[in-house]
Design a protein around this motif. Structure first.
Motif, PDB file in Angstrom:
ATOM      1  N   TYR A  14       1.707   9.905 -31.359  1.00 33.11           N
ATOM      2  CA  TYR A  14       2.161   8.524 -31.233  1.00 33.11           C
ATOM      3  C   TYR A  14       3.332   8.258 -32.186  1.00 33.11           C
ATOM      4  O   TYR A  14       4.351   7.693 -31.789  1.00 33.11           O
ATOM      5  CB  TYR A  14       1.015   7.552 -31.511  1.00 33.11           C
ATOM      6  CG  TYR A  14       1.462   6.122 -31.623  1.00 33.11           C
ATOM      7  CD1 TYR A  14       1.829   5.403 -30.494  1.00 33.11           C
ATOM      8  CD2 TYR A  14       1.534   5.482 -32.856  1.00 33.11           C
ATOM      9  CE1 TYR A  14       2.259   4.088 -30.590  1.00 33.11           C
ATOM     10  CE2 TYR A  14       1.959   4.172 -32.962  1.00 33.11           C
ATOM     11  CZ  TYR A  14       2.317   3.477 -31.828  1.00 33.11           C
ATOM     12  OH  TYR A  14       2.748   2.177 -31.929  1.00 33.11           O
ATOM     13  N   GLN A  31       4.596   0.501 -22.468  1.00 35.40           N
ATOM     14  CA  GLN A  31       3.287   0.771 -21.874  1.00 35.40           C
ATOM     15  C   GLN A  31       2.723   2.089 -22.393  1.00 35.40           C
ATOM     16  O   GLN A  31       1.526   2.203 -22.651  1.00 35.40           O
ATOM     17  CB  GLN A  31       3.378   0.797 -20.343  1.00 35.40           C
ATOM     18  CG  GLN A  31       2.033   0.879 -19.671  1.00 35.40           C
ATOM     19  CD  GLN A  31       1.088  -0.247 -20.067  1.00 35.40           C
ATOM     20  OE1 GLN A  31       1.465  -1.411 -20.077  1.00 35.40           O
ATOM     21  NE2 GLN A  31      -0.132   0.085 -20.406  1.00 35.40           N
ATOM     22  N   ALA A  32       3.585   3.079 -22.572  1.00 29.44           N
ATOM     23  CA  ALA A  32       3.133   4.365 -23.122  1.00 29.44           C
ATOM     24  C   ALA A  32       2.600   4.178 -24.542  1.00 29.44           C
ATOM     25  O   ALA A  32       1.579   4.773 -24.914  1.00 29.44           O
ATOM     26  CB  ALA A  32       4.268   5.375 -23.098  1.00 29.44           C
ATOM     27  N   CYS A  33       3.285   3.340 -25.335  1.00 33.31           N
ATOM     28  CA  CYS A  33       2.814   3.067 -26.700  1.00 33.31           C
ATOM     29  C   CYS A  33       1.454   2.380 -26.674  1.00 33.31           C
ATOM     30  O   CYS A  33       0.549   2.735 -27.434  1.00 33.31           O
ATOM     31  CB  CYS A  33       3.828   2.198 -27.444  1.00 33.31           C
ATOM     32  SG  CYS A  33       5.335   3.068 -27.892  1.00 33.31           S
ATOM     33  N   LYS A  34       1.302   1.396 -25.803  1.00 29.12           N
ATOM     34  CA  LYS A  34       0.020   0.689 -25.689  1.00 29.12           C
ATOM     35  C   LYS A  34      -1.094   1.641 -25.260  1.00 29.12           C
ATOM     36  O   LYS A  34      -2.210   1.575 -25.786  1.00 29.12           O
ATOM     37  CB  LYS A  34       0.131  -0.453 -24.680  1.00 29.12           C
ATOM     38  CG  LYS A  34       0.938  -1.624 -25.152  1.00 29.12           C
ATOM     39  CD  LYS A  34       0.976  -2.677 -24.057  1.00 29.12           C
ATOM     40  CE  LYS A  34       1.864  -3.830 -24.387  1.00 29.12           C
ATOM     41  NZ  LYS A  34       1.895  -4.828 -23.305  1.00 29.12           N
ATOM     42  N   SER A  35      -0.787   2.521 -24.337  1.00 30.13           N
ATOM     43  CA  SER A  35      -1.794   3.479 -23.863  1.00 30.13           C
ATOM     44  C   SER A  35      -2.209   4.432 -24.973  1.00 30.13           C
ATOM     45  O   SER A  35      -3.398   4.743 -25.125  1.00 30.13           O
ATOM     46  CB  SER A  35      -1.249   4.280 -22.675  1.00 30.13           C
ATOM     47  OG  SER A  35      -1.032   3.434 -21.577  1.00 30.13           O
ATOM     48  N   ALA A  36      -1.246   4.884 -25.757  1.00 31.81           N
ATOM     49  CA  ALA A  36      -1.561   5.786 -26.863  1.00 31.81           C
ATOM     50  C   ALA A  36      -2.451   5.092 -27.894  1.00 31.81           C
ATOM     51  O   ALA A  36      -3.423   5.673 -28.390  1.00 31.81           O
ATOM     52  CB  ALA A  36      -0.278   6.289 -27.512  1.00 31.81           C
ATOM     53  N   SER A  41      -4.415   2.563 -27.336  1.00 32.08           N
ATOM     54  CA  SER A  41      -5.722   2.363 -26.710  1.00 32.08           C
ATOM     55  C   SER A  41      -6.558   3.646 -26.787  1.00 32.08           C
ATOM     56  O   SER A  41      -7.755   3.606 -27.060  1.00 32.08           O
ATOM     57  CB  SER A  41      -5.529   1.934 -25.261  1.00 32.08           C
ATOM     58  OG  SER A  41      -6.761   1.776 -24.628  1.00 32.08           O
ATOM     59  N   HIS A  42      -5.906   4.770 -26.537  1.00 31.60           N
ATOM     60  CA  HIS A  42      -6.575   6.072 -26.640  1.00 31.60           C
ATOM     61  C   HIS A  42      -7.071   6.304 -28.062  1.00 31.60           C
ATOM     62  O   HIS A  42      -8.217   6.727 -28.286  1.00 31.60           O
ATOM     63  CB  HIS A  42      -5.597   7.168 -26.217  1.00 31.60           C
ATOM     64  CG  HIS A  42      -6.177   8.528 -26.190  1.00 31.60           C
ATOM     65  ND1 HIS A  42      -5.402   9.651 -26.196  1.00 31.60           N
ATOM     66  CD2 HIS A  42      -7.453   8.990 -26.165  1.00 31.60           C
ATOM     67  CE1 HIS A  42      -6.161  10.728 -26.185  1.00 31.60           C
ATOM     68  NE2 HIS A  42      -7.407  10.351 -26.167  1.00 31.60           N
ATOM     69  N   THR A  94     -10.082   4.145 -28.795  1.00 34.79           N
ATOM     70  CA  THR A  94     -11.282   4.697 -28.154  1.00 34.79           C
ATOM     71  C   THR A  94     -11.852   5.853 -28.968  1.00 34.79           C
ATOM     72  O   THR A  94     -13.069   5.935 -29.185  1.00 34.79           O
ATOM     73  CB  THR A  94     -10.963   5.155 -26.721  1.00 34.79           C
ATOM     74  OG1 THR A  94     -10.488   4.036 -25.977  1.00 34.79           O
ATOM     75  CG2 THR A  94     -12.186   5.745 -26.042  1.00 34.79           C
TER      76      THR A  94
END
Length: 97
Positions: free
Chosen positions: A27, A47-52, A54-55, A58
């Motif tokens: 990230y 969106q890629a930053c948000k997904s990372a 979020s991952h 988790t």
């Protein structure tokens, strides 16, 4: 059934710290790339930053489960909330454009 759960706990203990460090490093590396100039590419980048993130969240929740902690009651959850607030502020600015 208990044997399977114990195996899962051992896997968490062994693999999660490495996975968390890897996701965080990836990230940070991604964030060092130049920002795209066109709106469509910038939106995909964001969106890629948000997904990372979020991952990462988790994985941190899985680690807290393994450690028997409730992250909502830990001090660490403060930085997660701060990150969410920062993202929300950026979305507000983006919506105004």
């Amino acid at each position: 059934m208990t044997e399977n759960f114990l195996k899962l706990q051992k896997q968490f203990k062994r693999k999660l710290p490495v996975q968390i460090k890897t996701v965080w490093k990836d990230y940070l590396d991604f964030c060092q790339t130049p920002l795209p100039e066109d709106a469509k590419s910038f939106s995909a980048y964001q969106q890629a930053c948000k997904s990372a993130l979020s991952h990462l969240l988790t994985l941190l929740k899985l680690m807290s489960f393994h450690l028997g902690k409730d992250m909502s009651q830990d001090k660490e959850s403060d930085w997660i909330q701060a990150a969410r607030n920062a993202v929300a502020e950026l979305e507000d600015v983006e919506d105004e454009c």
